[in-house]
Design an enzyme around this catalytic site. Structure first.
Site, PDB file in Angstrom:
ATOM      1  N   LYS A 138       7.869   2.625   5.315  1.00  0.00           N
ATOM      2  CA  LYS A 138       8.663   3.901   5.718  1.00  0.00           C
ATOM      3  C   LYS A 138      10.256   3.814   5.735  1.00  0.00           C
ATOM      4  O   LYS A 138      10.898   2.950   5.396  1.00  0.00           O
ATOM      5  CB  LYS A 138       8.080   4.318   7.015  1.00  0.00           C
TER       6      LYS A 138
HETATM    7  C1  LIG Z   1       2.008   5.451   6.963  1.00  0.00           C
HETATM    8  C2  LIG Z   1       1.500   6.614   7.417  1.00  0.00           C
HETATM    9  C3  LIG Z   1       0.781   6.638   8.539  1.00  0.00           C
HETATM   10  C4  LIG Z   1       0.149   5.391   9.286  1.00  0.00           C
HETATM   11  O1  LIG Z   1       1.116   4.675   9.691  1.00  0.00           O
HETATM   12  P1  LIG Z   1       0.945   3.123   9.842  1.00  0.00           P
HETATM   13  O2  LIG Z   1       2.023   2.764  10.671  1.00  0.00           O
HETATM   14  O3  LIG Z   1       0.844   2.492   8.581  1.00  0.00           O
HETATM   15  O4  LIG Z   1      -0.287   2.975  10.542  1.00  0.00           O
HETATM   16  C5  LIG Z   1       0.207   7.951   8.880  1.00  0.00           C
HETATM   17  N1  LIG Z   1       0.302   9.186   8.374  1.00  0.00           N
HETATM   18  C6  LIG Z   1       1.114   8.910   7.227  1.00  0.00           C
HETATM   19  C7  LIG Z   1       1.245  10.218   6.671  1.00  0.00           C
HETATM   20  C8  LIG Z   1       1.579   7.884   6.791  1.00  0.00           C
HETATM   21  O5  LIG Z   1       2.260   7.967   5.495  1.00  0.00           O
END
Ligand SMILES: *Cc1c(COP(=O)(O)O)cnc(C)c1O
Length: 397
Positions: free
Chosen positions: A186
Site C-alpha cells: 500500500k
Molecule cells: C489491501 C486491501 C485490503 C486488505 O488489506 P490487508 O492489510 O492486506 O488485509 C482491503 N481492501 C482493499 C481494496 C485492499 O487493496
C-alpha cells in the site's frame, strides 16, 4: 502505490526506539516502555491527518473491515453491498462476522454504480461498502444520499486510496466509517497493519474493545478489565505502529511523487484518441497510485496487456482475468468452499454468482488496463515508460 520502495532511516529509528524499550505490545507494561506509545501516537497522527475524531489501529486492512462491520452491530443474515471489482477482503470480512456479501456492478469510475446499489437494497441491507480501487473513489455524494434515504451505513474501503479526497474531505472520512490497510504494497506501509477511522464515539469505543478481546481498557491493570461484549484479537504491535509513524509523516511526499509520475503517463496517453480514462466523480481528487484507462474493445485491451508483458513493461494490470480482484475468478466464493459449514443465513442469502448479470462490470473492467505508479521511478524513467506504453498501444490499434 508501494510504500516499501521508500524506506529508510526514519523507519529504522522509530523501530529501534521500540526495540530499545523491549515493549513490543501496545497495551500495558507502563513502567518498562520509556514513555513509548507508538500505536497511540500513530492513532493520533492518523486521526489528525484524516480530519476525524477517532482512529483505531488493527493488525491488517482485512481486520479493519471486519472490526468496522462488527462495531456497527452487523451480524448474521445482514446484507452488505460490495462491488464486483474489489479485493477478496471485502467478502472475507463480511463472511467472517456471519453477514452476507451482495455484489453489484461497477461503472466507468471502476467503483460502485449508485443505481446498481439502489436496486440491490432489501430489508436485510445494513451497509454499503464502496471500495476506492486503484487510487480513485466512488461517487460518495450519491452513495451517501442513498444511505440516508434507506437508513444504511456507509463504510469506505480506502485501503488503496489513502491521501485522495472527495469534496475536500480525506477519503475514508466521508462515510460513517473508513478503513485503511498498511500492508506491504500500500502507499504507506507498516509491514502489516490497518486502521478504522470514524467520528462516531460509540463505534470507536467498540473498535477499541473489540479488537482486543472485548477488554474495556478501564483502569491501569489489564487483569482488572471487564468485557462488555465478545471480542477478538486484531491488535497491531508496537513494532508495526512504529514503522507506520515514520511512513505517515511521508504521505504527502509520496503523494506528490505519485502525482508527478501519473501526470507524465497521462499526458502521453491523452494524445491517443482511442484511449479514454477512468471517470473520477465530481469533487474527487485521486491519490494517483494507478493510472487506469479504457481501450475501445476487450480484445484490444487483452492484446495490449499481453504486449506490455512481452515488451517488459511491468506493473500494468488487466483485472478482468485477475484472481484477487474480480468476481469472475472467485471460485471459492461462487462454489461456497468454506472449510467448515457456513451459517444457514449466509447460505440462504448468498447470490448465485454463476447466473448474476454483471455485464456492466464486464463492459468496463474488460476494457480497462491499470498501470501502477511507482515512487522509485525518476521523471526520466517515467517518460521512457510512458513512450513505450504509447508505442505498444498504437501498434495494436
Ligand atoms: C489491501 C486491501 C485490503 C486488505 O488489506 P490487508 O492489510 O492486506 O488485509 C482491503 N481492501 C482493499 C481494496 C485492499 O487493496
Amino acid at each position: 502505490m508501494p510504500g516499501f520502495e521508500l524506506f529508510g532511516d526514519k523507519e529504522k529509528a522509530q523501530v529501534n526506539e521500540v526495540l530499545d524499550s523491549t515493549v513490543l505490545m501496545r497495551y500495558g507494561f507502563d513502567g518498562m516502555r520509556n514513555g513509548h506509545w507508538k500505536a497511540v501516537e500513530l492513532e493520533k497522527a492518523l486521526s489528525q491527518r484524516m480530519q476525524v475524531d477517532y482512529a483505531q489501529l488493527v493488525s491488517s486492512g482485512t481486520a479493519a473491515l471486519t472490526v468496522a462491520l462488527a462495531v456497527a452491530g452487523v451480524g448474521a443474515g445482514d446484507e452488505v453491498i460490495i462491488p464486483t471489482f474489489t479485493f477478496v477482503a471485502s467478502f472475507e470480512s463480511i463472511l467472517a462476522i456471519g453477514a452476507v456479501p451482495i455484489l453489484v456492478d461497477v461503472d466507468d469510475t471502476l467503483t460502485l454504480n449508485p443505481k446498481a446499489v439502489e436496486n440491490a437494497i432489501t430489508e436485510r441491507t445494513r451497509v454499503v461498502m464502496p471500495v476506492h480501487m486503484c487510487g480513485s473513489m466512488a461517487d460518495l455524494a450519491a452513495l451517501k444520499s442513498i444511505c440516508e434515504k434507506h437508513n444504511l451505513l456507509l463504510l469506505e474501503d480506502a485501503c488503496q486510496a489513502i491521501g485522495g479526497t472527495f469534496n475536500k474531505k480525506p477519503l475514508g472520512s466521508y462515510g460513517d466509517l473508513g478503513v485503511f490497510s498498511f500492508d506491504y504494497v500500500k502507499t504507506i506501509t507498516c509491514g502489516e497493519g490497518g486502521a478504522i477511522i470514524t467520528n462516531n464515539k460509540k463505534f470507536y469505543k467498540n473498535a477499541d474493545h473489540y479488537s482486543d478481546h472485548g477488554h474495556d481498557h478501564v483502569g491501569k491493570d489489564r487483569g482488572a478489565e471487564t468485557h462488555p461484549f465478545l471480542g477478538y484479537n486484531y491488535r497491531i504491535s508496537e513494532l508495526h505502529a512504529a514503522v507506520g509513524l515514520a511512513q505517515l509523516a511521508r504521505l504527502d511526499e509520496f503523494l506528490s511523487i505519485q502525482k508527478r509520475n501519473y501526470s507524465i503517463l497521462r499526458t502521453v496517453l491523452e494524445d491517443i484518441s482511442e484511449v479514454s480514462f477512468r471517470r473520477v466523480p465530481k469533487g474527487g481528487i485521486e491519490n494517483y497510485s494507478f493510472l487506469s484507462f479504457f481501450l475501445p474493445s476487450m480484445a484490444l485491451a487483452e492484446e495490449v496487456h499481453a504486449a506490455m508483458g512481452d515488451e517488459g513493461v511491468d506493473g500494468c494490470f488487466y483485472w478482468f482475468h485477475n484472481n484477487w480482484h474480480y468476481y469472475r475468478k472467485w471460485e471459492h466464493l461462487t462454489e461456497r468452499k468454506s472449510l467448515g459449514k457456513l451459517p444457514k443465513e449466509t447460505l440462504e442469502g448468498l447470490q448465485d454468482l454463476e447466473t448474476c448479470d454483471f455485464s456492466q462490470s464486464d463492459h468496463w473492467v474488460g476494457r480497462n488496463i491499470s498501470c501502477l505508479i511507482k515512487l522509485g521511478w525518476s521523471e526520466n524513467e517515467m517518460r521512457q515508460r510512458a513512450e513505450k506504453i504509447a508505442q505498444i498501444i498504437k501498434k495494436s490499434l
